[in-house]
Design an enzyme around this catalytic site. Structure first.
Site, PDB file in Angstrom:
ATOM      1  N   HIS A  52      -1.267   0.088  -9.730  1.00 48.76           N
ATOM      2  CA  HIS A  52      -1.908  -0.841  -8.783  1.00 48.76           C
ATOM      3  C   HIS A  52      -2.500  -2.038  -9.550  1.00 48.76           C
ATOM      4  O   HIS A  52      -3.656  -2.408  -9.370  1.00 48.76           O
ATOM      5  CB  HIS A  52      -3.002  -0.138  -7.963  1.00 48.76           C
ATOM      6  CG  HIS A  52      -3.315  -0.856  -6.693  1.00 48.76           C
ATOM      7  ND1 HIS A  52      -3.645  -0.216  -5.516  1.00 48.76           N
ATOM      8  CD2 HIS A  52      -3.356  -2.190  -6.403  1.00 48.76           C
ATOM      9  CE1 HIS A  52      -3.867  -1.110  -4.569  1.00 48.76           C
ATOM     10  NE2 HIS A  52      -3.709  -2.318  -5.088  1.00 48.76           N
ATOM     11  N   ARG A 101       0.859  -1.178   0.000  1.00 47.02           N
ATOM     12  CA  ARG A 101       0.000   0.000   0.000  1.00 47.02           C
ATOM     13  C   ARG A 101       0.898   1.232   0.000  1.00 47.02           C
ATOM     14  O   ARG A 101       1.923   1.255   0.678  1.00 47.02           O
ATOM     15  CB  ARG A 101      -0.910   0.022   1.241  1.00 47.02           C
ATOM     16  CG  ARG A 101      -2.049  -0.983   1.199  1.00 47.02           C
ATOM     17  CD  ARG A 101      -3.109  -0.586   0.161  1.00 47.02           C
ATOM     18  NE  ARG A 101      -4.239  -1.496   0.119  1.00 47.02           N
ATOM     19  CZ  ARG A 101      -4.402  -2.496  -0.759  1.00 47.02           C
ATOM     20  NH1 ARG A 101      -3.468  -2.709  -1.679  1.00 47.02           N
ATOM     21  NH2 ARG A 101      -5.485  -3.247  -0.740  1.00 47.02           N
ATOM     22  N   GLU A 159      -3.751   7.490  -4.190  1.00 41.70           N
ATOM     23  CA  GLU A 159      -4.348   6.920  -5.404  1.00 41.70           C
ATOM     24  C   GLU A 159      -5.766   7.465  -5.537  1.00 41.70           C
ATOM     25  O   GLU A 159      -6.384   7.792  -4.520  1.00 41.70           O
ATOM     26  CB  GLU A 159      -4.374   5.386  -5.286  1.00 41.70           C
ATOM     27  CG  GLU A 159      -2.988   4.781  -5.286  1.00 41.70           C
ATOM     28  CD  GLU A 159      -3.024   3.243  -5.276  1.00 41.70           C
ATOM     29  OE1 GLU A 159      -4.052   2.659  -5.676  1.00 41.70           O
ATOM     30  OE2 GLU A 159      -2.037   2.651  -4.858  1.00 41.70           O
TER      31      GLU A 159
HETATM   32  P1  NAD Z   1      -0.659 -11.212   4.840  1.00 48.30           P
HETATM   33  O1  NAD Z   1      -1.596 -10.795   5.913  1.00 48.30           O
HETATM   34  O2  NAD Z   1      -0.628 -12.643   4.423  1.00 48.30           O
HETATM   35  O3  NAD Z   1       0.841 -10.778   5.217  1.00 48.30           O
HETATM   36  C1  NAD Z   1       1.156  -9.542   5.779  1.00 48.30           C
HETATM   37  C2  NAD Z   1       2.362  -9.751   6.693  1.00 48.30           C
HETATM   38  O4  NAD Z   1       2.767  -8.469   7.185  1.00 48.30           O
HETATM   39  C3  NAD Z   1       2.054 -10.623   7.915  1.00 48.30           C
HETATM   40  O5  NAD Z   1       2.956 -11.718   7.995  1.00 48.30           O
HETATM   41  C4  NAD Z   1       2.226  -9.666   9.094  1.00 48.30           C
HETATM   42  O6  NAD Z   1       2.768 -10.311  10.255  1.00 48.30           O
HETATM   43  C5  NAD Z   1       3.198  -8.649   8.530  1.00 48.30           C
HETATM   44  N1  NAD Z   1       3.185  -7.397   9.270  1.00 48.30           N
HETATM   45  C6  NAD Z   1       2.142  -6.754   9.833  1.00 48.30           C
HETATM   46  N2  NAD Z   1       2.552  -5.640  10.456  1.00 48.30           N
HETATM   47  C7  NAD Z   1       3.895  -5.588  10.274  1.00 48.30           C
HETATM   48  C8  NAD Z   1       4.890  -4.657  10.686  1.00 48.30           C
HETATM   49  N3  NAD Z   1       4.600  -3.578  11.417  1.00 48.30           N
HETATM   50  N4  NAD Z   1       6.171  -4.909  10.321  1.00 48.30           N
HETATM   51  C9  NAD Z   1       6.499  -5.999   9.587  1.00 48.30           C
HETATM   52  N5  NAD Z   1       5.598  -6.913   9.195  1.00 48.30           N
HETATM   53  C10 NAD Z   1       4.302  -6.707   9.527  1.00 48.30           C
HETATM   54  O7  NAD Z   1      -1.001 -10.254   3.597  1.00 48.30           O
HETATM   55  P2  NAD Z   1      -0.643 -10.505   2.057  1.00 48.30           P
HETATM   56  O8  NAD Z   1      -1.750 -11.257   1.405  1.00 48.30           O
HETATM   57  O9  NAD Z   1       0.741 -11.023   1.968  1.00 48.30           O
HETATM   58  O10 NAD Z   1      -0.725  -9.009   1.507  1.00 48.30           O
HETATM   59  C11 NAD Z   1       0.282  -8.072   1.844  1.00 48.30           C
HETATM   60  C12 NAD Z   1      -0.037  -6.696   1.292  1.00 48.30           C
HETATM   61  O11 NAD Z   1      -0.194  -6.725  -0.118  1.00 48.30           O
HETATM   62  C13 NAD Z   1      -1.313  -6.031   1.813  1.00 48.30           C
HETATM   63  O12 NAD Z   1      -0.998  -4.684   2.108  1.00 48.30           O
HETATM   64  C14 NAD Z   1      -2.234  -5.974   0.669  1.00 48.30           C
HETATM   65  O13 NAD Z   1      -3.086  -4.878   0.760  1.00 48.30           O
HETATM   66  C15 NAD Z   1      -1.251  -5.835  -0.472  1.00 48.30           C
HETATM   67  N6  NAD Z   1      -1.788  -6.279  -1.765  1.00 48.30           N
HETATM   68  C16 NAD Z   1      -1.520  -5.502  -2.855  1.00 48.30           C
HETATM   69  C17 NAD Z   1      -1.992  -5.908  -4.096  1.00 48.30           C
HETATM   70  C18 NAD Z   1      -1.689  -5.102  -5.341  1.00 48.30           C
HETATM   71  O14 NAD Z   1      -2.362  -5.271  -6.346  1.00 48.30           O
HETATM   72  N7  NAD Z   1      -0.670  -4.257  -5.327  1.00 48.30           N
HETATM   73  C19 NAD Z   1      -2.758  -7.079  -4.219  1.00 48.30           C
HETATM   74  C20 NAD Z   1      -2.974  -7.859  -3.089  1.00 48.30           C
HETATM   75  C21 NAD Z   1      -2.484  -7.437  -1.851  1.00 48.30           C
END
Ligand code: NAD
Length: 308
Positions: free
Chosen positions: A282, A235, A264
């Site tokens: 995105h 994000r 965005e």
């Molecule tokens: P997930 O919940 O499986 O993994 C997120 C990880 O971040 C977890 O392991 C959590 O422990 C860790 N985390 C949380 N707070 C933290 C901190 N302060 N410091 C370090 N690590 C921390 O989520 P995911 O499915 O892997 O998705 C991750 C990100 O990708 C999300 O922000 C989601 O919105 C984004 N995303 C973007 C797109 C895109 O099109 N660009 C698509 C899907 C997801």
């Protein structure tokens, strides 16, 4: 139900209509903009399927007493005030694990484009050149470190891919299951700054929360190794864009690739113009297959809510 359908082509109401033919579910397809949100309450939907560019605040939930559920057609759900929703008895759903491979592939694509200077070399050839020396200075990936910030579903999918390039994988994630590092032969670092300093490539995969907003602030960005590549597909607000501008102007990191931006839709003009910044709109989540899965799962969640 109201289905938010940006550009008329996103979550297609036909998904819900076909699935629920004869079920008595009244589906309205609307292209929502943020300014239409207060008006949405008047339609008194029981369920809303929502795209991440629209925010639902406490004000909305206070106005809309008939709403029982919001289904975020996305992984992230930071655009919905979940506390206010809960207080109003509204359940908030999201689609947590669709498109993991797409985002991981996209992250690799962005990183490799930067590391191998594909864009610059392509421009050179298109301009009539044929000089391999334009690639001078590119470093070998094998044996270098890929730093993963947030080692959840997407972070781990990225780490596996980086490992297959012969890179050492290190991650910073204070919350992920202990033992993740041992299971995969990765290194776990408990300091974000140490990770940033040790990595040739850093990719960011945390959810946007109050804790992760500007996680990559000026102090963190200053610890990036000179010449490092930074990729953010999580994000936009996780990276402080103003601070990023400062460190880029000072010559580090070597390149930055962003699929997401702080404000965005669109990105700041300076990012569009910066020669060491690579941008995509995105789109990391997208493939024909992941979109079909997202639509289907969002519609299924909405239908379950409405059936009770
Ligand atoms: P997930 O919940 O499986 O993994 C997120 C990880 O971040 C977890 O392991 C959590 O422990 C860790 N985390 C949380 N707070 C933290 C901190 N302060 N410091 C370090 N690590 C921390 O989520 P995911 O499915 O892997 O998705 C991750 C990100 O990708 C999300 O922000 C989601 O919105 C984004 N995303 C973007 C797109 C895109 O099109 N660009 C698509 C899907 C997801």
């Amino acid at each position: 139900a109201v289905v938010d359908a940006p550009d008329g082509g996103y979550v297609d109401s036909a998904d819900l209509e076909q699935r629920e033919a004869g079920s008595g579910i009244d589906v309205r397809l609307r292209v929502l903009s943020q300014s239409e949100v207060p008006d949405l309450a008047r339609h008194a939907p029981e369920c809303i399927i929502l795209w991440h560019r629209i925010s639902l605040t406490a004000e909305f939930f206070a106005l809309n007493s008939s709403c029982r559920a919001v289904v975020c057609a996305s992984v992230g759900h930071e655009h919905v005030d979940t506390e206010a929703a809960r207080a109003s008895g509204v359940a908030v759903y999201h689609v947590p694990d669709y498109g993991v491979d797409e985002v991981a592939d996209h992250t690799l694509a962005l990183a490799l484009t930067c590391v191998r200077r594909v864009r610059e070399l392509d421009a050179h050839v298109r301009g009539g050149g044929w000089e391999w020396r334009r690639a001078e200075g590119i470093r070998r990936l094998r044996g270098s470190t890929w730093g993963v910030v947030g080692c959840g579903r997407i972070g781990q999918a990225v780490a596996r891919r980086a490992g297959s390039f012969g890179m050492r994988v290190a991650f910073y994630d204070p919350y992920v299951h202990p033992g993740t590092e041992k299971a995969h032969g990765w290194s776990r670092l408990w300091s974000l700054h140490d990770l940033l300093a040790a990595s040739a490539v850093v990719s960011v995969h945390v959810p946007l929360t109050p804790e992760t907003a500007h996680l990559l602030d000026r102090a963190a960005l200053e610890t990036l190794a000179a010449g490092a590549v930074l990729v953010n597909t999580s994000r936009g607000a996780v990276v402080d864009e103003e601070a990023l501008r400062g460190v880029l102007d000072e010559g580090r990191p070597g390149a930055v690739a962003l699929d997401v931006a702080e404000h965005e839709p669109g990105v700041a003009a300076w990012l569009r113009e910066h020669p060491r910044v690579l941008l995509t709109p995105h789109s990391a989540f997208y493939s024909v297959e992941s979109m079909a899965e997202l639509r289907c799962r969002s519609a299924r969640a909405a239908a379950q809510v409405l059936r009770g």
